[in-house]
Design an enzyme around this catalytic site. Structure first.
Site, PDB file in Angstrom:
ATOM      1  N   HIS A 111       0.594   2.479  -1.458  1.00  0.00           N
ATOM      2  CA  HIS A 111      -0.505   2.257  -2.513  1.00  0.00           C
ATOM      3  C   HIS A 111      -1.806   3.255  -2.523  1.00  0.00           C
ATOM      4  O   HIS A 111      -2.347   3.521  -3.416  1.00  0.00           O
ATOM      5  CB  HIS A 111      -1.128   0.701  -2.509  1.00  0.00           C
ATOM      6  CG  HIS A 111      -0.208  -0.392  -2.794  1.00  0.00           C
ATOM      7  ND1 HIS A 111       0.152  -1.209  -1.612  1.00  0.00           N
ATOM      8  CD2 HIS A 111       0.395  -0.793  -4.032  1.00  0.00           C
ATOM      9  CE1 HIS A 111       0.954  -2.175  -2.354  1.00  0.00           C
ATOM     10  NE2 HIS A 111       1.233  -1.910  -3.546  1.00  0.00           N
TER      11      HIS A 111
ATOM     12  N   LYS B 161       3.502 -16.270  -9.935  1.00  0.00           N
ATOM     13  CA  LYS B 161       4.105 -15.548  -8.616  1.00  0.00           C
ATOM     14  C   LYS B 161       3.673 -15.880  -7.344  1.00  0.00           C
ATOM     15  O   LYS B 161       2.394 -15.742  -7.230  1.00  0.00           O
ATOM     16  CB  LYS B 161       3.966 -14.056  -9.017  1.00  0.00           C
ATOM     17  CG  LYS B 161       4.939 -13.225  -8.440  1.00  0.00           C
ATOM     18  CD  LYS B 161       4.743 -11.744  -8.732  1.00  0.00           C
ATOM     19  CE  LYS B 161       5.319 -10.764  -7.985  1.00  0.00           C
ATOM     20  NZ  LYS B 161       5.114  -9.275  -8.449  1.00  0.00           N
TER      21      LYS B 161
ATOM     22  N   ARG C  97       8.151   5.029  -7.243  1.00  0.00           N
ATOM     23  CA  ARG C  97       9.063   5.426  -6.016  1.00  0.00           C
ATOM     24  C   ARG C  97      10.272   5.878  -6.393  1.00  0.00           C
ATOM     25  O   ARG C  97      10.289   6.889  -7.417  1.00  0.00           O
ATOM     26  CB  ARG C  97       9.073   3.926  -5.283  1.00  0.00           C
ATOM     27  CG  ARG C  97       7.905   3.815  -4.181  1.00  0.00           C
ATOM     28  CD  ARG C  97       7.979   2.408  -3.843  1.00  0.00           C
ATOM     29  NE  ARG C  97       7.640   1.421  -5.082  1.00  0.00           N
ATOM     30  CZ  ARG C  97       7.545  -0.144  -4.575  1.00  0.00           C
ATOM     31  NH1 ARG C  97       7.465  -0.601  -3.614  1.00  0.00           N
ATOM     32  NH2 ARG C  97       7.380  -0.839  -5.725  1.00  0.00           N
TER      33      ARG C  97
ATOM     34  N   SER D 142       5.347  -3.708  -0.070  1.00  0.00           N
ATOM     35  CA  SER D 142       4.720  -4.782   0.518  1.00  0.00           C
ATOM     36  C   SER D 142       5.662  -5.801   1.279  1.00  0.00           C
ATOM     37  O   SER D 142       5.511  -6.255   2.188  1.00  0.00           O
ATOM     38  CB  SER D 142       3.873  -5.365  -0.213  1.00  0.00           C
ATOM     39  OG  SER D 142       2.894  -4.598  -1.026  1.00  0.00           O
TER      40      SER D 142
HETATM   41  P1  ADP Z   1       3.465  -5.459  -8.811  1.00  0.00           P
HETATM   42  O1  ADP Z   1       3.910  -6.592  -8.477  1.00  0.00           O
HETATM   43  O2  ADP Z   1       2.705  -5.123 -10.058  1.00  0.00           O
HETATM   44  O3  ADP Z   1       4.709  -4.615  -8.803  1.00  0.00           O
HETATM   45  P2  ADP Z   1       2.752  -3.893  -6.377  1.00  0.00           P
HETATM   46  O4  ADP Z   1       1.686  -4.267  -5.567  1.00  0.00           O
HETATM   47  O5  ADP Z   1       3.931  -4.170  -5.490  1.00  0.00           O
HETATM   48  O6  ADP Z   1       2.497  -4.681  -7.708  1.00  0.00           O
HETATM   49  O7  ADP Z   1       2.760  -2.430  -6.703  1.00  0.00           O
HETATM   50  C1  ADP Z   1       1.776  -1.799  -7.805  1.00  0.00           C
HETATM   51  C2  ADP Z   1       2.067  -0.815  -7.997  1.00  0.00           C
HETATM   52  O8  ADP Z   1       2.048   0.222  -7.019  1.00  0.00           O
HETATM   53  C3  ADP Z   1       3.237  -0.375  -8.765  1.00  0.00           C
HETATM   54  O9  ADP Z   1       3.099   0.499  -9.793  1.00  0.00           O
HETATM   55  C4  ADP Z   1       4.435   0.038  -7.601  1.00  0.00           C
HETATM   56  O10 ADP Z   1       5.216   0.862  -8.232  1.00  0.00           O
HETATM   57  C5  ADP Z   1       3.198   0.620  -7.064  1.00  0.00           C
HETATM   58  N1  ADP Z   1       3.612   1.269  -5.652  1.00  0.00           N
HETATM   59  C6  ADP Z   1       3.985   0.078  -4.712  1.00  0.00           C
HETATM   60  N2  ADP Z   1       4.391   0.511  -3.585  1.00  0.00           N
HETATM   61  C7  ADP Z   1       4.309   1.912  -3.574  1.00  0.00           C
HETATM   62  C8  ADP Z   1       4.657   3.082  -2.652  1.00  0.00           C
HETATM   63  N3  ADP Z   1       5.390   3.160  -1.529  1.00  0.00           N
HETATM   64  N4  ADP Z   1       4.630   4.512  -3.415  1.00  0.00           N
HETATM   65  C9  ADP Z   1       3.927   4.418  -4.455  1.00  0.00           C
HETATM   66  N5  ADP Z   1       3.836   3.291  -5.515  1.00  0.00           N
HETATM   67  C10 ADP Z   1       3.937   2.193  -4.879  1.00  0.00           C
END
Ligand code: ADP
Length: 164
Positions: free
Chosen positions: A19, A43, A94, A132
Site C-alpha cells: 500500500h 465484510k 499487483r 494484508s
Molecule cells: P480492498 O479490500 O479494497 O481490495 P485492500 O486494502 O486489500 O482493500 O487494497 C486496497 C488497494 O491497494 C487495492 O487496489 C489493492 O489492489 C491495492 N494493494 C494491496 N496490496 C498491494 C500491493 N502489495 N501492491 C500494490 N497494491 C496493493
C-alpha cells in the site's frame, strides 16, 4: 488548473509496504492524496475501522510521509469521493489476479459518476505477492513480517493477537 484531489480507498487491514508503495507513486501525480478506509459492515475485518485509521496514520508517520490524510467511510466510494471533493480514485495493481476486480470496480464507479477517473498504479515487483491477508497469516503462525510492514504495524498485530 488546480491539481485534482485523489482518494485511495481500501480495507487497509492492515496497511502494508505494498500500500505504501502505491501511496508514494500516487503522490507524484496527486499532491493531495487521501486514504479512505472502508468500514463495510458486511465484510469482517481483523482490525476495527478506528484501529485501522490509527495504524495507517502511525505507519505513514513512521515512513516519513506527513502529507497524506487518512479518513474512513461507509457506503459508496463515489459518495465519499464527492464529500472529499476528489476527482480521482487511486488503486494498486499487483499480479493478473487484481485486474478483473479493479476493472469491474472502475467501470461501475464510472457508471455512477463519469467525472471521476480511476487511476491504477503498478506495484513494485517485490510487493506483487504481498497482501494484508498474507501478513496476518504469517504473523499468526509466528513468522517474521518485518519485510512486509513497518514496525508500528507489526507491533499493532502483536498486541491484537495477544488480546484475542
Ligand atoms: P480492498 O479490500 O479494497 O481490495 P485492500 O486494502 O486489500 O482493500 O487494497 C486496497 C488497494 O491497494 C487495492 O487496489 C489493492 O489492489 C491495492 N494493494 C494491496 N496490496 C498491494 C500491493 N502489495 N501492491 C500494490 N497494491 C496493493
Amino acid at each position: 488548473m488546480t491539481m485534482p484531489r485523489a482518494i485511495y480507498p481500501g480495507s487497509f487491514d492492515p496497511i502494508t509496504y505494498g500500500h505504501i508503495d502505491i501511496v508514494r507513486r500516487a503522490r507524484k501525480l496527486f499532491p493531495k492524496l487521501i486514504i479512505a478506509i472502508v468500514a463495510n459492515p458486511n465484510k469482517q475485518a481483523f482490525f476495527s475501522v478506528q484501529e485501522r485509521e490509527q495504524i495507517t496514520r502511525d505507519a505513514l508517520a513512521e515512513m516519513g510521509i506527513d502529507d497524506v490524510e487518512v479518513t474512513s467511510y461507509t457506503g459508496l466510494l463515489i459518495d465519499c469521493a464527492h464529500k472529499l471533493e476528489a476527482s480521482a480514485v487511486v488503486r494498486g495493481l499487483r499480479a493478473n489476479s487484481d485486474f478483473d476486480y479493479e476493472f469491474q470496480m472502475a467501470l461501475t464507479n464510472r457508471d455512477l459518476d463519469s467525472e471521476i477517473e480511476t487511476v491504477l498504479f503498478m506495484t513494485a515487483g517485490k510487493y506483487s505477492f504481498l497482501s494484508s491477508s498474507i501478513v496476518k497469516e504469517v504473523k499468526r503462525f509466528g513468522g517474521d513480517i518485518a519485510s512486509f510492514v513497518p514496525k508500528s504495524v507489526d507491533d499493532a498485530l502483536t498486541r491484537k493477537l495477544a488480546d484475542q
